[in-house]
Design an enzyme around this catalytic site. Structure first.
Site, PDB file in Angstrom:
ATOM      1  N   CYS A 292       0.789  -1.228   0.000  1.00  0.00           N
ATOM      2  CA  CYS A 292       0.000   0.000   0.000  1.00  0.00           C
ATOM      3  C   CYS A 292       0.823   1.280   0.000  1.00  0.00           C
ATOM      4  CB  CYS A 292      -0.956  -0.011   1.185  1.00  0.00           C
ATOM      5  SG  CYS A 292      -2.024  -1.476   1.190  1.00  0.00           S
TER       6      CYS A 292
ATOM      7  N   HIS B  62      -2.746   7.646   6.538  1.00  0.00           N
ATOM      8  CA  HIS B  62      -2.971   6.373   5.851  1.00  0.00           C
ATOM      9  C   HIS B  62      -4.340   5.837   6.254  1.00  0.00           C
ATOM     10  CE1 HIS B  62      -1.986   2.817   3.642  1.00  0.00           C
ATOM     11  NE2 HIS B  62      -2.015   2.030   4.713  1.00  0.00           N
TER      12      HIS B  62
ATOM     13  N   GLU C 195      -0.444   4.179  13.565  1.00  0.00           N
ATOM     14  CA  GLU C 195      -0.244   5.473  12.920  1.00  0.00           C
ATOM     15  C   GLU C 195      -0.586   6.611  13.875  1.00  0.00           C
ATOM     16  OE1 GLU C 195      -1.279   7.850   8.769  1.00  0.00           O
ATOM     17  OE2 GLU C 195      -2.704   6.372   9.542  1.00  0.00           O
TER      18      GLU C 195
ATOM     19  N   LYS D 141     -10.050   7.734   3.207  1.00  0.00           N
ATOM     20  CA  LYS D 141     -10.429   6.405   2.718  1.00  0.00           C
ATOM     21  C   LYS D 141     -11.909   6.101   2.930  1.00  0.00           C
ATOM     22  CE  LYS D 141      -5.949   4.067   2.685  1.00  0.00           C
ATOM     23  NZ  LYS D 141      -5.060   5.225   2.860  1.00  0.00           N
TER      24      LYS D 141
ATOM     25  N   HIS E 126      -9.938   1.939   0.456  1.00  0.00           N
ATOM     26  CA  HIS E 126      -8.493   1.739   0.435  1.00  0.00           C
ATOM     27  C   HIS E 126      -8.135   1.195  -0.949  1.00  0.00           C
ATOM     28  CE1 HIS E 126      -4.468   1.019   1.287  1.00  0.00           C
ATOM     29  NE2 HIS E 126      -4.538   0.247   2.361  1.00  0.00           N
TER      30      HIS E 126
ATOM     31  N   PHE F  44       2.028  -3.408   3.928  1.00  0.00           N
ATOM     32  CA  PHE F  44       2.395  -4.677   4.536  1.00  0.00           C
ATOM     33  C   PHE F  44       3.917  -4.846   4.517  1.00  0.00           C
ATOM     34  CE2 PHE F  44      -1.660  -7.462   3.881  1.00  0.00           C
ATOM     35  CZ  PHE F  44      -2.298  -6.728   4.866  1.00  0.00           C
TER      36      PHE F  44
END
Length: 418
Positions: free
Chosen positions: A170, A300, A311, A328, A333, A391
């Site tokens: 991502c 994010h 985060e 998002k 996402h 990831f």
């Protein structure tokens, strides 16, 4: 500002940009969605799946017809890329840049997480019964391969400079900005077409479902009741060029980037967001800014419990109570395309003078200790930071500035230069 002098590899002019997602095709549609706090997520409307979740498909992708010479590239991912390139006249502007600089001096760097894997999924349904072989017309290199989108964009634009695909989950299409900046600083190119494209497919939808990360509701980042992501698709592109002597009043720029790889876990972020902190601090150093200089942070913000905690802790540690939000809830996402899509969101925030609120979220998780916006806020801004974390601990933060912010940076740089 930090007072640390950096080589003049930045800023880079953001001369043109465009974004297409379920929130709308092109910049104006996206900006209006953010102004109206209206998202494009719908209950599973993708014909290939049957899960109880919300998705963000882009309307009109299957109506795109590729020109005959590009027929081998026909797949959902490349059709989405073409739809995105046509928005806001971006394709025409990219071709003009190729003509202006020369084909060999314009690079193409595209981020994607799965490429055109849907085409492979469809091919497996039509294997030869006797041998199990895939259909003879299936072309992995032109469709499924992560480089397919890069090759497709190169052929559409005529760019022939150094080109690559980045697939780091991502953070993929955030890292393209850093790669382009390094190529331009090294003198390999004068401009770069950067961006991200990722399209819906069973691999990602069922994959995230197997990890129990899909929400049965439209995602709610930073809400105490958040319980998972909503997967979307998007195509977003930016034309980066060497900074001109006198940009126009509406000029935007990339002024900083930071990257890290904490490798804490294959799918779980470091619990204290250490890699995220490193990326954000690196972006500040690269931009020659202090944390207090950042006016707004596009998070994010995936809406999974662990990601938002990590985060949130990192943002609180580095920035304190700087206004922030995740968009998002509007777009879903978009995985490998999220970095580029949210880079454009950050640029639009600067252009519009509006910090976009997160939507769907009703409350802010009090344990996260961040200044998360639930209502749009009008404000004069100079610097916006955008986060993208993937990831495996692949992290990237970008800093964008308007022309006033760039002028301040260049003025300080001139004063500090030996």
């Amino acid at each position: 500002m930090s007072g640390i002098y950096r080589p003049a590899q930045l800023p880079l002019l953001v001369s043109h940009y465009t974004a297409t997602s379920c929130a709308g095709i092109g910049n104006e549609a996206l900006a209006e969605s953010l102004r109206q706090r209206r998202g494009g997520l719908v209950r599973d409307a993708f014909a290939e799946t049957d899960l109880d979740t919300f998705l963000g498909p882009v309307a009109g992708v299957d109506d795109i017809v590729l020109d005959a010479p590009l027929a081998p590239f026909n797949c959902r991912n490349n059709r989405l890329a073409q739809l995105g390139l046509l928005a806001d006249g971006f394709l025409d502007q990219a071709r003009l840049a190729v003509a202006r600089y020369g084909a060999q001096r314009v690079g193409v760097i595209i981020g994607t997480s799965t490429g055109g894997v849907l085409e492979t999924e469809l091919a497996y349904r039509h294997r030869v019964p006797q041998t199990g072989a895939l259909p003879s017309g299936f072309d992995y290199g032109a469709t499924h391969s992560p480089y397919s989108a890069v090759d497709f964009v190169r052929r559409l634009t005529g760019a022939r400079g150094p080109s690559t695909a980045i697939s780091s989950a991502c953070s993929s299409s955030a890292k393209v900005f850093a790669s382009a900046a390094r190529m331009i600083a090294a003198g390999l190119i004068d401009a770069a077409i950067v961006g991200g494209v990722d399209s819906l497919c069973q691999t990602t939808i069922y994959g995230f479902n197997s990890l129990e990360l899909l929400s049965a509701q439209a995602c709610r980042p930073y809400d105490p009741d958040r319980n998972g992501i909503s997967i979307g698709e998007a195509a977003a592109f930016v034309l980066l060029e060497r900074w001109p002597g006198r940009p126009d009043a509406g000029g935007m720029a990339l002024v900083g980037y930071g990257e890290s790889s904490d490798a804490h876990h294959m799918s779980t972020p470091h619990p204290e967001g250490l890699g995220a902190q490193i990326a954000m601090r690196g972006a500040l150093v690269s931009a020659n800014l202090d944390a207090s200089d950042i006016d707004y942070i596009n998070l994010h913000g995936t809406a999974t419990p662990s990601n938002d905690i990590a985060e949130g802790l990192a943002v609180s540690k580095v920035f304190g109570m700087t206004p922030c939000s995740s968009t998002k809830g509007a777009t879903g996402h978009t995985l490998g395309a999220a970095g580029a899509l949210e880079a454009v969101v950050s640029i639009l925030a600067l252009r519009e003078g509006m910090m976009p609120a997160g939507i769907n979220s009703r409350r802010v998780d009090p344990t996260l200790n961040v200044n998360y916006l639930l209502e749009n806020r009008l404000a004069e801004m100079r610097y916006v930071l955008s986060n993208s974390f993937g990831f495996g601990g692949t992290n990237c933060s970008l800093v964008f500035a308007n022309v006033a912010g760039v002028s301040d940076l260049l003025r300080e740089r001139d004063q500090e230069a030996p």
